[in-house]
Scaffold this active site. Structure first.
Site, short mmCIF file in Angstrom:
data_model
loop_
_atom_site.label_atom_id
_atom_site.label_comp_id
_atom_site.label_asym_id
_atom_site.label_seq_id
_atom_site.Cartn_x
_atom_site.Cartn_y
_atom_site.Cartn_z
N SER A 46 -3.32 -38.86 37.71
CA SER A 46 -4.69 -39.27 37.42
C SER A 46 -5.22 -38.71 36.10
CB SER A 46 -5.56 -38.85 38.60
OG SER A 46 -6.88 -39.24 38.41
N ASP A 73 -10.44 -43.42 34.11
CA ASP A 73 -9.59 -42.24 34.07
C ASP A 73 -8.13 -42.68 33.92
OD1 ASP A 73 -8.96 -43.05 36.64
OD2 ASP A 73 -8.88 -41.02 37.44
N GLU A 91 -18.15 -41.09 44.70
CA GLU A 91 -18.28 -39.70 44.27
C GLU A 91 -18.97 -39.74 42.91
OE1 GLU A 91 -14.92 -36.99 46.17
OE2 GLU A 91 -14.12 -38.19 44.54
N ALA A 92 -19.72 -38.67 42.59
CA ALA A 92 -20.45 -38.63 41.32
C ALA A 92 -19.48 -38.86 40.15
CB ALA A 92 -21.16 -37.29 41.17
N ARG A 138 -18.06 -24.29 47.58
CA ARG A 138 -16.95 -24.71 48.45
C ARG A 138 -15.63 -24.44 47.75
NH1 ARG A 138 -15.17 -29.37 46.01
NH2 ARG A 138 -13.64 -29.81 47.64
N PRO A 139 -14.56 -24.23 48.53
CA PRO A 139 -13.26 -24.06 47.90
C PRO A 139 -12.76 -25.41 47.42
CG PRO A 139 -13.04 -23.97 50.30
CD PRO A 139 -14.50 -24.13 50.02
N SER A 140 -12.23 -25.47 46.19
CA SER A 140 -11.67 -26.74 45.69
C SER A 140 -10.43 -27.11 46.49
CB SER A 140 -11.30 -26.57 44.21
OG SER A 140 -10.38 -27.57 43.84
N GLY A 141 -10.21 -28.41 46.62
CA GLY A 141 -9.00 -28.88 47.28
C GLY A 141 -7.87 -29.15 46.28
N THR A 142 -8.19 -29.11 44.99
CA THR A 142 -7.16 -29.44 43.99
C THR A 142 -6.89 -28.30 43.01
OG1 THR A 142 -8.79 -30.37 42.49
CG2 THR A 142 -7.77 -31.90 44.04
C1 LIG Z 1 -16.30 -31.73 42.24
C2 LIG Z 1 -15.22 -32.73 42.03
O1 LIG Z 1 -15.31 -33.55 41.11
N1 LIG Z 1 -14.20 -32.70 42.88
C3 LIG Z 1 -13.07 -33.63 42.79
C4 LIG Z 1 -11.76 -32.88 42.96
O2 LIG Z 1 -11.74 -32.27 44.22
P1 LIG Z 1 -11.90 -30.70 44.50
O3 LIG Z 1 -11.58 -30.55 45.94
O4 LIG Z 1 -13.32 -30.39 44.17
O5 LIG Z 1 -10.97 -29.99 43.56
O6 LIG Z 1 -10.68 -33.79 42.86
C5 LIG Z 1 -10.68 -34.78 43.91
C6 LIG Z 1 -9.44 -35.64 43.75
O7 LIG Z 1 -9.43 -36.31 42.54
C7 LIG Z 1 -11.96 -35.61 43.86
O8 LIG Z 1 -11.97 -36.48 44.95
C8 LIG Z 1 -13.17 -34.68 43.90
O9 LIG Z 1 -14.35 -35.39 43.71
MG LIG Z 2 -7.72 -41.06 39.12
#
Ligand SMILES: CC(=O)N[C@H]1[C@@H](OP(=O)(O)O)O[C@H](CO)[C@@H](O)[C@@H]1O
Ligand SMILES: [Mg+2]
Length: 553
Positions: A67, A285, A388-389, A517-521
């Site tokens: 991505s 993107d 999503e924003a 919140r903890p990021s998932g990525t």
């Molecule tokens: C604040 C933010 O933009 N978070 C993103 C990001 O996730 P996080 O869990 O916040 O790392 O990556 C995701 C996958 O692309 C997307 O779905 C999400 O909106």
């Molecule tokens: Mg993408």
């Protein structure tokens, strides 16, 4: 599984040994790492996809992309039979499979899982997998690894669909499982036909508006989306579109370009400047599943007015609501007792957008971050709009509502013209907008035709509401999983005391709102703050980042 099958897995997996000391996890967006360490992971995802195909007796997709991440990264994710994300209950198995240390342990895991899930190796259909990749240089070799994973399952068929946007691959998987035409050409035809249909349904005299600039300039992030948009453009000569940053010949993928960069940095991407002031611009993107709009301000350092996912959602909501009201007027929709429009956002949605949507009388739902949660919730409604924003989102239509619209649009010919047109418009939207996953290409087309329908310029659109100033920060902590949240991530339940401290800080600010919140990525805790001024939002975010550090540092 018979002995032949077992030896096939052992033999092929010995060609894809996992690198020492690497642990991967199937996060919010599949596996994502530096491309150089990914081939064993992608190979194993190939096996997983074939098992998933046997289990569901359906076509499954594997998409190779990272991505908006940098060009040296890559990633892999699975598209389920509906075209949506891999079912969450299989994610832990994806992790185990990807991290199994040796071919023998891999085989053992697969054997146990096949028994537990009762995966039919003698089912009616052999496994069938569609493979796609974005334009990353590492993509070709990784696609081959996926193919070898798939074909290590006896009878499984892997079809290389070539270079695609992520949403195209998801769309194809969905179409294949519905038994409808599913080639890339079919995708382009469906989008362009439904776009034309919506154009034909624009009220007369509406398509011109003072100050409306008809040209759209699109930043393709030097990724896969630009070239695909050019193809659509050829089919739709009515659109005046210029694509910049459309391939890796023009610049590095996602480097100072693309929707993620534009939305996070709130600046114009490379190749755009004050010469473009006032023109309607959009940014995709790297794999074209996110879309934001913007207009460049006349100042020399090219700041922008950002029109983000929340505002795209709001535009779609206004349009859909208008069509529903035309149906309502005729009482028709009341006969469809369950017809409900639902809006789905995450806590990152700007508070001004949520207020605006609620003021329109719409039902707004919050889910945790991540497309899988938003998508799942949107499917509860007859029409569910989620975004999503950051610009990922789509509109889901329930099967029953589509059937109802089809009946209505036929019956109505004798009745109200407006109601008939509204039903036809909604049907066209359901074909234009990707029902599998958020899709920047179909998103651009829908935005463009709605702006024409409304007679709105990007400035008029941007005036729907004014974003509250906000700030996002990342905090590095020892262990981000020690932050546990509830209520769609708006409240911290662990560590104890942190939420109370955040509340006390937030209360000091007019229109203050803040969550962590903890990021998932990424290996960080994210802080989001909103307040009535930019300075206040910045201070609130900084104070809360310090609190996070104190509680978890
Ligand atoms: C604040 C933010 O933009 N978070 C993103 C990001 O996730 P996080 O869990 O916040 O790392 O990556 C995701 C996958 O692309 C997307 O779905 C999400 O909106
Ligand atoms: Mg993408």
């Amino acid at each position: 599984m018979n002995e032949l099958q077992k030896s096939l897995i052992l033999e092929s997996s010995s060609r894809f040994l996992i690198p020492q000391g690497v642990k991967v996890s199937y996060g919010t967006a599949g596996f994502r790492e530096d491309a150089s360490i990914l081939s064993s992971t992608v190979y194993r995802v190939g096996i997983l996809a074939a098992l998933r195909s046997l289990k569901t007796q359906s076509v499954i997709g594997v998409m190779i992309t990272a991505s908006h991440n940098k060009v040296s990264d890559n990633g892999v994710k699975i598209a389920d039979p509906s075209g949506g994300m891999l079912s969450q209950d299989w994610e832990p198995f994806a992790d185990e499979l990807a991290n199994a240390p040796s071919p023998q342990q891999l085989l053992q895991l697969i054997t146990e899982f096949v028994e537990k899930e009762r995966i039919p190796f003698d089912g009616v259909r052999p496994a069938e997998i569609l493979l796609g990749r974005d334009t990353r240089p590492s993509g070709e070799a990784l696609l081959e690894a996926a193919r070898q994973g798939v074909t290590s399952i006896v009878g499984a068929v892997a079809s290389d669909m070539g270079i695609l946007t992520t949403p195209q691959l998801h769309w194809m998987v969905r179409a294949r499982n519905k038994g409808i035409k599913a080639s890339e050409q079919d995708y382009f035809e469906q989008l362009s036909n439904s776009f034309r249909c919506l154009m034909d349904l624009i009220p007369t005299g509406q398509s011109k508006c003072d100050g409306m600039n008809d040209k759209l300039v699109v930043d393709g992030a030097n990724g896969v989306g630009g070239a695909k948009l050019q193809i659509l453009h050829k089919l739709l000569s009515v659109l005046d579109i210029e694509v910049r940053n459309s391939s890796q010949d023009e610049g590095v993928l996602n480097d100072g370009v693309g929707a993620d960069y534009v939305q996070k940095e709130k600046v114009a991407p490379r190749g755009f400047g004050s010469k473009d002031a006032g023109i309607r611009c959009a940014s995709l993107d790297g794999d074209a599943d996110r879309l934001v709009y913007f207009s460049v301000l006349p100042e020399s350092n090219a700041p922008i007015d950002l029109v983000d996912g929340d505002k795209i959602l709001s535009l779609f909501a206004v349009f859909i609501r208008e069509q529903l009201s035309f149906l309502n007027e005729k009482e028709d929709i009341k006969n469809f007792d369950k017809s409900r429009l639902g809006i789905i956002q995450t806590a990152y949605a700007n508070g001004a957008s949520t207020n605006y949507l609620k003021h329109l009388g719409l039902e707004v739902n919050l889910t945790p971050t991540g497309v899988k949660y938003l998508h799942e919730k949107a499917a509860d409604f007859d029409i569910g709009i989620y975004f999503e924003a950051n610009g990922h989102g789509t509109i889901l239509f329930s099967e029953t509502f589509i059937e109802w619209l089809e009946v209505r649009s036929n019956k109505l010919s004798s009745g109200s013209k407006e109601a008939e047109k509204a039903a036809l418009r909604l049907l066209a939207v359901s074909k234009l907008i990707n029902q599998a996953v958020g899709d920047a290409l179909s998103g651009v087309l829908l935005v463009e035709v709605i702006l024409k329908h409304m007679g709105w310029s990007i400035h008029r659109w941007n005036e729907l509401y004014h974003d509250l100033p906000s700030r996002q920060l990342k905090v590095k902590v020892a262990d981000r999983t020690s932050v546990v949240t509830a209520n769609a991530e708006t409240v911290v339940v662990r560590p104890p005391g942190l939420q109370e401290a955040i509340n006390a800080e937030t209360a000091k600010y007019t229109q203050g709102r803040c969550f962590v919140r903890p990021s998932g990525t990424e290996d960080v805790v994210r802080v989001y703050a909103e307040a009535s001024t930019q300075e206040a939002a910045d201070t609130l975010a900084n104070c809360v980042a310090k609190l996070v550090d104190q509680f978890l540092g």
